[in-house]
Write a protein that holds these residues in place. Structure first.
Motif, mmCIF file in Angstrom:
data_model
loop_
_atom_site.group_PDB
_atom_site.id
_atom_site.type_symbol
_atom_site.label_atom_id
_atom_site.label_comp_id
_atom_site.label_asym_id
_atom_site.label_seq_id
_atom_site.Cartn_x
_atom_site.Cartn_y
_atom_site.Cartn_z
ATOM 1 N N ASP A 75 0.505 -1.106 -0.201
ATOM 2 C CA ASP A 75 -0.157 -0.315 0.191
ATOM 3 C C ASP A 75 0.979 0.901 -0.110
ATOM 4 O O ASP A 75 0.448 2.406 -0.534
ATOM 5 C CB ASP A 75 -1.118 0.237 1.129
ATOM 6 C CG ASP A 75 -1.847 -1.375 1.186
ATOM 7 O OD1 ASP A 75 -2.218 -1.438 0.096
ATOM 8 O OD2 ASP A 75 -2.527 -1.673 2.510
ATOM 9 N N TYR A 76 1.701 0.910 0.790
ATOM 10 C CA TYR A 76 2.484 2.354 1.039
ATOM 11 C C TYR A 76 3.347 2.295 -0.769
ATOM 12 O O TYR A 76 3.472 3.832 -0.917
ATOM 13 C CB TYR A 76 3.437 1.818 1.553
ATOM 14 C CG TYR A 76 5.303 2.860 1.904
ATOM 15 C CD1 TYR A 76 5.318 4.586 1.798
ATOM 16 C CD2 TYR A 76 6.673 2.114 0.687
ATOM 17 C CE1 TYR A 76 5.970 4.922 2.456
ATOM 18 C CE2 TYR A 76 7.698 3.492 0.498
ATOM 19 C CZ TYR A 76 7.647 4.319 1.382
ATOM 20 O OH TYR A 76 8.351 5.406 0.720
ATOM 21 N N LEU A 77 4.334 1.396 -1.139
ATOM 22 C CA LEU A 77 4.414 1.197 -2.346
ATOM 23 C C LEU A 77 3.210 1.963 -3.595
ATOM 24 O O LEU A 77 3.577 2.914 -4.518
ATOM 25 C CB LEU A 77 4.972 -0.299 -3.021
ATOM 26 C CG LEU A 77 6.575 -0.283 -2.215
ATOM 27 C CD1 LEU A 77 6.395 -1.441 -2.336
ATOM 28 C CD2 LEU A 77 7.405 0.534 -2.726
ATOM 29 N N HIS A 78 2.270 2.026 -3.727
ATOM 30 C CA HIS A 78 0.988 2.244 -4.276
ATOM 31 C C HIS A 78 1.257 3.664 -3.776
ATOM 32 O O HIS A 78 0.625 4.565 -5.169
ATOM 33 C CB HIS A 78 0.105 1.656 -4.223
ATOM 34 C CG HIS A 78 -1.341 2.043 -5.255
ATOM 35 N ND1 HIS A 78 -1.698 2.614 -5.101
ATOM 36 C CD2 HIS A 78 -1.451 0.947 -6.749
ATOM 37 C CE1 HIS A 78 -2.487 2.609 -5.538
ATOM 38 N NE2 HIS A 78 -2.382 1.572 -6.500
ATOM 39 N N GLU A 79 1.233 3.947 -2.274
ATOM 40 C CA GLU A 79 0.928 5.598 -2.951
ATOM 41 C C GLU A 79 1.882 6.114 -3.504
ATOM 42 O O GLU A 79 1.697 7.563 -3.511
ATOM 43 C CB GLU A 79 0.442 5.561 -1.004
ATOM 44 C CG GLU A 79 0.439 7.003 -0.785
ATOM 45 C CD GLU A 79 0.509 7.220 0.935
ATOM 46 O OE1 GLU A 79 1.025 6.291 1.547
ATOM 47 O OE2 GLU A 79 1.402 8.472 1.053
ATOM 48 N N LEU A 80 3.556 5.679 -2.625
ATOM 49 C CA LEU A 80 3.874 6.486 -3.876
ATOM 50 C C LEU A 80 4.090 6.708 -5.513
ATOM 51 O O LEU A 80 4.690 7.263 -5.527
ATOM 52 C CB LEU A 80 5.978 5.859 -3.663
ATOM 53 C CG LEU A 80 6.993 5.736 -3.833
ATOM 54 C CD1 LEU A 80 7.126 7.340 -3.941
ATOM 55 C CD2 LEU A 80 8.467 4.939 -3.739
ATOM 56 N N GLY A 81 3.982 5.456 -5.879
ATOM 57 C CA GLY A 81 3.020 5.436 -7.450
ATOM 58 C C GLY A 81 4.788 4.796 -7.966
ATOM 59 O O GLY A 81 3.811 5.046 -9.583
ATOM 60 N N ILE A 82 5.379 4.076 -7.812
ATOM 61 C CA ILE A 82 5.677 2.962 -8.278
ATOM 62 C C ILE A 82 4.485 2.139 -9.200
ATOM 63 O O ILE A 82 3.163 2.282 -8.696
ATOM 64 C CB ILE A 82 6.753 2.614 -8.151
ATOM 65 C CG1 ILE A 82 5.962 1.756 -6.377
ATOM 66 C CG2 ILE A 82 8.159 3.791 -7.317
ATOM 67 C CD1 ILE A 82 6.724 0.312 -7.041
ATOM 68 N N THR A 83 5.102 1.443 -10.482
ATOM 69 C CA THR A 83 3.921 0.880 -11.019
ATOM 70 C C THR A 83 5.031 -0.657 -10.961
ATOM 71 O O THR A 83 4.356 -1.141 -11.844
ATOM 72 C CB THR A 83 4.264 1.682 -12.229
ATOM 73 O OG1 THR A 83 5.614 1.350 -13.123
ATOM 74 C CG2 THR A 83 3.411 2.650 -12.631
ATOM 75 N N ALA A 84 5.894 -0.813 -10.442
ATOM 76 C CA ALA A 84 6.728 -2.094 -10.886
ATOM 77 C C ALA A 84 7.413 -1.813 -9.318
ATOM 78 O O ALA A 84 8.631 -1.231 -9.145
ATOM 79 C CB ALA A 84 7.192 -2.435 -11.870
ATOM 80 N N ILE A 85 7.849 -3.410 -9.155
ATOM 81 C CA ILE A 85 8.265 -3.792 -7.820
ATOM 82 C C ILE A 85 10.102 -5.011 -8.402
ATOM 83 O O ILE A 85 9.293 -5.376 -9.783
ATOM 84 C CB ILE A 85 8.189 -4.504 -6.681
ATOM 85 C CG1 ILE A 85 6.996 -5.813 -6.629
ATOM 86 C CG2 ILE A 85 7.301 -3.669 -5.395
ATOM 87 C CD1 ILE A 85 7.088 -6.387 -5.598
#
Lengths: 541, 541
Positions: free
Chosen positions: A140-150
């Motif tokens: 959820d944090y990464l989604h908030e940051l806005g990145i689209t791929a890990i």
């Protein structure tokens, strides 16, 4: 080459619908091959079939069972295509049924590569727990940051408990301490539900130095070519077809059975293959066949240090068909422009004029003489669009291969970090971040490993010392084998709410949002890009 | 790469119209470089210029003078691009003015490759004298036989007085005992006046084991790749541009300054080059530039053991652009069909069905599994016309790499020799004969050499013993270093007038005439060829 099965994995242990194990092992010069059922203390012989393969169908091996293979009636080894090594690289293999996982990502569509914003993660250090499960809590944090791929650093089972991943020795087994195969399936499923793609870093250019039993089964290594990590993988010599199938089935497994969206192929310049069809061309062809079967898109991305346009050219033009590649040169030019040191491979790089060249030409070296390489280096890539190139101001290598593992946060001012972030995220290429850079994490990312062989441990220590000599590094390198080196490499999540880290996070978030919403930034046609250098003011427009 | 000068040789010693020597030496890591004028006992320093080159213009060195180069003020070595080594590989170089020769072949036009009928010659053994001058005396005979091209085994200065030529260490120097550079120019001139083309065998995959001083000047060898003859030539590593220029200028010199019509590039599968432009592609490009300048045609022909169609595909399709290649497989299939032994690499070959496949497909292995190579091998070459392939029933290798060096004359009946001759000369490919086969010469063609280093001599003896083990050869190999081995390898011209040798000569002459006069035989379109196998009768129609 034998034709590669696209729709099902055949190597190692697989299960029929009736829960019979179908076993396929490649050992072209073995005289006999037995399945050893670990707990039952039972041996079942395999039958030799064509081209060096051994085969068996048996109801005796069930998911969850441990097993080994006995070669020539003598020594017992884990399965080269083992999916699980619960007791580590020296232990027995565990049979798994990959198809048991119930996927819930039917609505997921892998986006166009243009939309990728990468975020590199080392699973073991990203969280305190160092597991896929803990990583999932950060989505959820990464989604908030806005990145689209890990992008996950390599997951193949490695020796010991701490490793970057490039010492993996079971290319089919997901590191058990991270959560194993089913753990990874769950993570990918969770990512897809949050519209996050998953990129996996895979290593087909060498095998790790400890626990590599593949050589007991066949000539996986071709000693005729040198790589910095020892003999090259055997893609073109005697018995190479079995090795090629091993690699290609591995690629297909990640895409098909783990729903991985893209592979980052480690150091493809070290895939030495003088055969008529380069292994990368075969990987491309089989990936295309899989995509045609499933209707799902998958990308092949290379780490590549050759500035050679044939790797990202299509097959029909004689290219290797890769979708995209890293450009380390953008990083080097950016670092030098930002005032970083100019030792080692940085000696080749000037400041802002090289950064301008990277923006317009992707490759800084597109045919000029390189003093560091001592040769004319590189080709032009004028016809290749921006989404074929991945750029970063930091990554695991550029941080961790420094003697003290310093991130930019320890080397540059806060404002310079912001400038570098903008240079990457607003570039006409695909941006790539390293975990924690978005909050200016001050902890280093050190090189760490955990070998059981003291001689090997000593050799690694020596090797790193030698490497740092080229950069004229001063002082003592932290011990890669200490627990401290590992603990220190974990980003400190608690900083995220503090000043100035929260400010940096907000800044990254805004830059990413800007990239996503401004059509001019998302249109990756470098031909419409004009870069003007104001050298005296050290400014690019 | 620096741009390669096409119209003039620049490396080594050249002379201006005013007879000033212009000297260019590549030694990228040298600290200083002096020209040593051998007889005057004088040293003249060269000036370091770009990219590892050293340069000098001086009136002090004149054609015919001996000279050396002194590196770092210490040791003196002959010129890597020496045109003449009158005192052997360890002696001083002799300055020559190649352009002095007055050519008289203005009427000559290199024919289409379709018209080539090759005749392979080892200059040292072809005549009693072993010189170009003596060879010239045989040209009328060769013209009567009907062949259209002589192919000279390598001429680069080699250690000692007897050598096949593959141990050459001065790629620019024509073996002095054969007649040197001017002797070769005279021979080519004489051939052209008799409408005979000249093909030269050149070796760019390794350097000989004795008298190789090139390594003193720069990294000509890349230890990262293995070849059967030691480290590979450095085409893609640090400082490789200088090595590439050295090879390409050598190619251009043979064509431009010696009027050589075609080069036979030895073992191009051992040219290890992972750079963006393969050295063969660069050779093709520069050869094309030369041809555009001079209006003369020149061909690039490869010895190639990869069955990989990219070598003979055009540059614009990503190929390496070679005009033609040898097909050893035709030979192997023919020999097995003719009842020859089936050890070593022959184990892969069946009789008549493989010969039929060679006739229709050129490559016997076009994707099948090879038991000898232990891998799937080969590509299809359906779109390549017959004149891209060269076939033979004997050549220096197939004869001389036998332990006893027997020609077909010692292994097959007279009638079988005739059948094999027809199979080659009437094939839809380009036919290739080995000196003396046209009169069924009974003498062997043995491996011979002449090294001054006893350890090397012993190592070569051991190496050959090991090689023969693969063929299960029985008995003692003749000593390659004995004068007898050399003398025995000379064909016996006096047999030509005797029975049955004269009959065989007449038969060859008729076959060649038949090929030349029958349009169906000269039309090398394999698509119009139909081969029917009558296996029981062992017949092809």
């Amino acid at each position: 080459m034998t034709s590669i099965p696209i729709s099902d994995k055949t190597l190692g242990v697989n299960f029929t619908d009736a829960n019979e194990a179908t076993i396929l092992v490649w050992a072209p010069e073995a005289e006999s091959m037995d399945l050893i059922l670990h707990h039952q203390q039972q041996a079942v012989p395999l039958t030799r079939i064509d081209y060096g393969y051994w085969s068996l169908e048996t109801p005796l091996l069930q998911p969850g069972d441990r097993y080994l293979f006995r070669i020539n009636g003598k020594n017992e080894f884990p399965d080269p295509a083992s999916l699980s090594q619960p007791d580590g690289v020296h232990g027995a293999s565990e049979a798994l049924r990959l198809t048991d996982f119930e996927w819930d990502d039917q609505a997921w569509t892998n986006p166009k590569l243009d939309d990728y914003i990468f975020y590199e993660i080392h699973t073991g250090t990203f969280t305190n727990e160092g597991t896929f499960e803990a990583l999932e809590q950060k989505l959820d944090y990464l989604h908030e940051l806005g990145i689209t791929a890990i992008e996950l650093m390599p997951l193949a089972q490695f020796p010991g408990t701490r490793n970057w991943g490039y010492d993996g020795v079971f290319p089919y087994a997901v590191q058990h301490s991270y959560g194993g195969a089913h753990g990874l399936q769950r993570l990918v499923n969770a990512c897809h539900q949050r519209q996050i793609a998953v990129v996996l870093d895979v290593v087909y250019n060498h095998l790790g130095p400890e626990g590599n039993y593949l050589g007991q089964f066949g000539p996986y290594i071709n000693p005729k070519y040198y790589t910095p990590w020892g003999g090259a993988i055997n893609f073109d010599d005697a018995w190479s077809d079995g090795v090629r199938q091993f690699v290609i089935e591995n690629v297909l497994m990640w895409f098909r059975d783990f729903h991985i969206d893209a592979l980052r192929l480690d150091a493809v310049h070290a895939l030495k293959d003088f055969g008529p069809v380069h292994i990368l061309q075969d990987i491309r062809r089989c990936t295309d066949e899989l995509m045609a079967q499933t209707g799902q898109r998958h990308y092949l991305i290379a780490e590549l240090d050759l500035n050679d346009n044939k790797y990202i050219a299509p097959l029909e033009k004689g290219g290797y068909g890769l979708d995209a590649q890293w450009i380390d040169e953008f990083h080097h030019a950016l670092r030098v422009t930002a005032g970083g040191e100019r030792t080692g491979y940085y000696t080749d790089f000037e400041g802002i004029s090289h950064l301008a060249k990277a923006y317009t030409d992707a490759f800084v070296f597109s045919g000029q003489f390189s003093n560091h390489r001592k040769r004319f280096f590189g080709t032009r890539v004028d016809d290749n669009p921006g989404q074929q190139f991945i750029v970063f101001s930091q990554n695991h290598d550029q941080i961790g291969n420094r003697m003290l593992g310093e991130r930019s946060s320890q080397l540059m001012s806060f404002e310079m970090q912001k400038t570098m972030a903008a240079a990457v995220i607003l570039s006409p290429f695909l941006p790539f971040l390293f975990m924690g850079e978005e909050w200016s994490e001050p902890h280093p990312f050190l090189y760490f490993a955990d070998h059981s062989d003291p001689e090997l441990t000593q050799a690694v220590r020596q090797g790193r010392k030698k490497e740092f000599a080229a950069f004229h590094a001063i002082g003592e390198a932290p011990d890669p084998f200490s627990l401290e080196s590992y603990a220190l490499s974990k980003p400190q999540w608690e900083l995220l709410t503090q000043t100035p880290h929260q400010q940096m996070f907000q800044y990254y978030k805004k830059l990413i949002a800007l990239r996503k919403t401004q059509p001019a930034l998302r249109h990756l046609n470098r031909r419409q890009l004009s870069v003007k250098v104001y050298a005296e003011a050290e400014t690019l427009i």
